[in-house]
Design an enzyme around this catalytic site. Structure first.
Site, PDB file in Angstrom:
ATOM      1  N   GLY A   1       0.861  -1.190   0.000  1.00 54.30           N
ATOM      2  CA  GLY A   1       0.000   0.000   0.000  1.00 54.30           C
ATOM      3  C   GLY A   1       0.890   1.230   0.000  1.00 54.30           C
ATOM      4  O   GLY A   1       0.572   2.261   0.602  1.00 54.30           O
TER       5      GLY A   1
ATOM      6  N   TYR B   1      -5.728  -8.021   5.437  1.00 51.83           N
ATOM      7  CA  TYR B   1      -4.630  -8.454   6.310  1.00 51.83           C
ATOM      8  C   TYR B   1      -4.348  -9.950   6.247  1.00 51.83           C
ATOM      9  O   TYR B   1      -3.210 -10.382   6.123  1.00 51.83           O
ATOM     10  CB  TYR B   1      -4.936  -8.110   7.775  1.00 51.83           C
TER      11      TYR B   1
ATOM     12  N   GLU C   1     -11.998  16.986  17.224  1.00 50.89           N
ATOM     13  CA  GLU C   1     -11.623  17.231  15.837  1.00 50.89           C
ATOM     14  C   GLU C   1     -12.599  18.209  15.203  1.00 50.89           C
ATOM     15  O   GLU C   1     -13.768  18.279  15.573  1.00 50.89           O
ATOM     16  CB  GLU C   1     -11.638  15.921  15.048  1.00 50.89           C
TER      17      GLU C   1
ATOM     18  N   HIS D   1      -7.291   4.732  20.876  1.00 49.31           N
ATOM     19  CA  HIS D   1      -6.432   5.825  21.343  1.00 49.31           C
ATOM     20  C   HIS D   1      -6.718   6.215  22.799  1.00 49.31           C
ATOM     21  O   HIS D   1      -5.823   6.256  23.631  1.00 49.31           O
ATOM     22  CB  HIS D   1      -6.627   7.085  20.482  1.00 49.31           C
TER      23      HIS D   1
END
Ligand SMILES: *[C@@H]1O[C@H](CO)[C@@H](O)[C@H](O)[C@H]1NC(C)=O
Ligand SMILES: *[C@@H]1O[C@H](CO)[C@@H](O)[C@H](O)[C@H]1NC(C)=O
Ligand SMILES: *[C@@H]1O[C@H](CO)[C@@H](O)[C@H](O)[C@H]1NC(C)=O
Length: 794
Positions: free
Chosen positions: A40, A157, A251, A275
């Site tokens: 990628g 994956y 954000e 996170h």
């Protein structure tokens, strides 16, 4: 230098977060050739961060004895994609201290080492492996390792990992490292499936799951900061001093262009599960003795996960920015009546069930389209100073530590400690104290009221993490256990929120106080009770689903509602009876059954009923399995873990059944049943419990009274040994004689699985030998069925 700070220094120099500078750390035992493959390699992430990170790694490694080749891989054929790759590579930049000349030279070398390769089929991967092998042979160099960075959608994956394992695994000594980006599943099940599939191709130590937040300098500083300032923090890092913990990522952007991904995930999966949760574990974990031991850090993290109280629906609020629906309709070609309930804003209140943090609210908050872009974690301390006159004095101001990750009104990442707390030490040469301040306010305090430290050099999170991967340092990556523990925490909340309509907010400054929240005991809610429902959302639901229905079932009273409301109602009813009993006789005798059905009730009682008269309440068992009380199967153990240890009840008032006497379990000669009976008749007036809570099994059993039971279960005795068709077979149980003397008996039935049973029970006559629950008929008391809608309506 004091002995104390020398110890701190020693600890810090062993930190593997400082890897990537050529020193040989545990994971990179040999120098040699390293092949880096970004699968990628022309995608957005690679373009924005990854190539820059690998360039910086390369620059650091010049002269280290390691040599490199870099491959950008992709599905397109090489002739089409090569120019695009080189456009990206040419854009990498050198650090400020490199001269123009040196920079040009380094870039030129870097470009020469890089090439594009089509990586689509297994043959492509085989060809890559052959190419690497040939080059090594031609140059006559030894191989150090191979690093694959999968910058791909998650669905690819398993396939790519399999191809890597089948064709590109180096033989002999060189290492293999494969880097993965979130999402790692979207709930516990899918994460487990993905982890199992990957395990077939890659060993755990070969996998590096990236959470780029952990590469942020201030996030990586949390543990070292806690160690460096241990002597100041130890006395205050607890429930007596911490008012609240906030972990916030705001954000301003929307999710245009990412809807096909985002709409299936939402803010909780996208930000809170990873996170913010990671930051929380770093803040709350017990300090590891060795900051370089990823194993110890993992164990400390897992400990936090295991002591988190479960997250329930009323511990979260969700929102969605107004333009989201339209974007969804446009990007997924959905019609106008399609309604997405995906939250773009969430605030969640968590608690850690440890003596150190008991009751401390931990808020995790994130959203799109908010008024500013900023990320921080704040520990707000209680202020016990009362300022009569000098209200602007330093002691009267908020006491807080702020880990300021970046953006917002401060131009640099920083750790801020308000001056009325302590002056933090700065022992790490990569950090420096800031003393010159612009006029800026950070979370309620002018910056001059803080001690401020900042990194001497700002680094990109990805670059930091790439150098750690190269050094083989796993501290800042997400292990499988860590990942599953986090999903284990979040999945139940995500499930319970699935039907919730988010509050719609306009976005940006217009949100004003619409998304403000209030912590109310163990719940969190919006401060403003308006709910703006967009026209699309109206009519999409028959949302009068919060009613509690009263009725009759088997000629007794019945209360029915959705599960949560039902449990709330039952808890309130029990408290009402408890208060009445205490007013009347100063004591409340409550007999409780085991199993999983009452767990929600226990939580409700523990977390919402602070005025429950526990000190006057005696808790008895309706039935017990013949296992030691400490076993997870024991009913008492369940009651202990989910209720008793969370409330202040005198130990003398707790009455487990004596199933283990003379170091054996439920032996007739030990006369355990008679002993419990004696205790009941000695303490409970007329052996009449004020409240007995029962459940019903699929076979119609209640307490541990099973179909086809023995005579003494229906005789005069209050307690009997019984036999269950299920393991463990031996039980001790209250008899009908004991149950039917009670003042109030509640039968709690919940879940779709019980619907068939409820329909049968509504038809059968009283046949206690076949349907034991039909033998529950309080002689002078009241029977109430609490049946949730799932069980009642199916
Ligand atoms: C990788 O592939 C080989 C077969 O080529 C297999 O035996 C092995 O178990 C696979 N997985 C790992 C983790 O090595
Ligand atoms: C700390 O852990 C690292 C990594 O496991 C190990 O190499 C080091 O020896 C440990 N240090 C101490 C003082 O135990
Ligand atoms: C939506 O429709 C447009 C035009 O018909 C098409 O080009 C696009 O691929 C479609 N997108 C999706 C996500 O189905």
């Amino acid at each position: 230098m004091s002995v104390h700070s020398m110890i701190v220094l020693l600890l810090l120099v062993t930190l593997c977060a400082h890897g990537g500078k050529g020193e040989e750390s545990a994971g990179a035992p040999r120098s040699g050739h390293v092949s880096v493959v970004i699968v990628g390699g022309t995608g957005d992430l690679a373009k924005k961060y990854l190539w820059q990170g690998f360039f910086e790694l390369y620059v650091h490694q010049v002269g280290s004895g390691n040599t490199f080749s870099f491959y950008g891989g992709g599905l397109s054929p090489a002739d089409a994609a090569t120019p695009a790759l080189f456009e990206i590579l040419k854009a990498v930049s050198c650090s400020k201290d490199a001269s123009e000349e040196r920079c040009a030279l380094l870039k030129e070398q870097f470009l020469r080492l890089a090439r594009y390769r089509q990586l689509k089929t297994l043959e492509d991967y085989q060809a890559l492996a052959e190419h690497i092998g040939r080059e090594l042979q031609q140059e006559g160099i030894t191989e150090a390792g191979r690093l694959f960075y999968l910058s791909l959608p998650a669905f690819a994956y398993v396939d790519v990992a399999d191809k890597i394992n089948r064709s590109c695994r180096p033989t002999g000594g060189p290492w293999l490292r494969v880097v993965l980006e979130k999402p790692f599943g979207h709930d516990i099940r899918s994460a487990e499936v993905l982890a199992t599939q990957l395990e077939g191709s890659l060993k755990d130590e070969e996998m590096y799951r990236i959470d780029h937040y952990l590469g942020k300098q201030v996030v990586a500083k949390i543990l070292p900061f806690r160690v460096e300032n241990k002597k100041f923090l130890d006395p205050i890092w607890n429930k007596h001093h911490i008012e609240r913990v906030e972990i916030v990522m705001k954000e301003t952007l929307d999710v245009k262009g990412r809807i096909s991904f985002y709409d299936q995930y939402g803010v909780i999966r996208d930000v809170l599960q990873n996170h913010l949760t990671e930051v929380m574990t770093l803040l709350m974990m017990r300090l590891p003795t060795n900051l370089s031991s990823s194993e110890e850090i993992l164990q400390r993290k897992l400990q936090i996960f295991s002591s988190m109280l479960p997250l329930r629906k009323n511990q979260a609020v969700v929102g969605q920015y107004q333009a989201y629906q339209t974007t969804v309709q446009q990007e997924t070609n959905k019609t106008k009546d399609h309604v997405s309930r995906t939250p773009t804003y969430a605030a969640v209140l968590a608690h850690i069930d440890e003596a150190q943090y008991e009751g401390v609210p931990i808020l995790l908050i994130s959203g799109k389209m908010l008024d500013e872009r900023v990320g921080y974690a704040r520990i707000l301390f209680k202020n016990d100073v009362f300022c009569l006159q000098s209200r602007d004095g330093v002691h009267c101001k908020p006491k807080q530590i702020v880990f300021y990750f970046g953006h917002g009104s401060l131009q640099y990442p920083a750790v801020l400690v308000s001056k009325n707390l302590f002056r933090p030490v700065v022992t790490d040469s990569e950090w420096t104290e800031v003393t010159e301040h612009t006029d800026v306010n950070i979370l309620g305090l002018p910056i001059s009221d803080y001690y401020v430290q900042t990194p001497t050099e700002q680094k990109e999170a990805y670059s930091e993490l790439i150098s750690q991967i190269f050094a083989g340092c796993k501290n800042n990556f997400i292990s499988t256990e860590n990942l599953l523990a986090s999903w284990g925490l979040w999945t139940p909340l995500l499930n319970s929120l699935a039907g919730t309509y988010p509050r719609i907010y306009p976005g940006g400054g217009d949100n004003r106080d619409l998304l403000d929240i209030r912590v109310n005991g163990k719940d969190v809610g919006y401060t403003r009770e308006v709910v703006i429902i967009s026209p699309e959302q109206m009519g999409a639901t028959s949302a009068n689903s919060f009613q509690v229905m009263q009725g009759n079932f088997r000629r007794a009273d019945m209360v029915s509602a959705w599960p949560e409301e039902l449990v709330e109602r039952l808890a309130a009813d029990i408290q009402k009876e408890a208060e009445a009993a205490v007013r009347e006789g100063n004591v409340f005798h409550l007999a409780i059954s085991g199993g999983s059905t009452p767990l929600a009730l226990f939580h409700r009682l523990a977390l919402h009923h602070f005025s429950f008269p526990w000190s006057h309440t005696h808790v008895w068992m309706v039935d017990e399995r013949c296992v030691p009380l400490t076993e997870p199967e024991s009913n008492f153990r369940g009651l202990h873990d989910h209720l008793l240890q969370h409330v202040r009840i005198p130990y003398f008032n707790i009455h487990p059944m004596p199933v283990q006497l003379n170091q054996r379990l439920c032996v007739e000669e030990d006369r355990g049943a008679a002993l419990y009976e004696k205790e009941i008749s000695g303490m409970v007036h007329g052996s009449s419990f004020h409240f007995v809570l029962l459940g019903v099994g699929y076979d119609g059993h209640t307490a541990s009274l099973f179909p086809g039971g023995k005579a003494d279960e229906v005789g005069e005795g209050l307690v009997a040994l019984t036999e269950s068709p299920l393991k463990p077979h031996q039980r001790m149980s209250l008899t009908f004689s004991a149950i039917n003397r009670a003042r109030t008996v509640a039968l709690l039935v919940m879940g779709k699985g019980k619907h068939e049973l409820i329909s049968q029970l509504s038809r059968v006559s009283d046949k206690p030998d076949k349907w034991p629950v039909t033998g529950v008929k309080p002689a002078d008391g009241r029977l109430v069925w609490y049946i949730d809608y799932d069980a009642l309506l199916g």
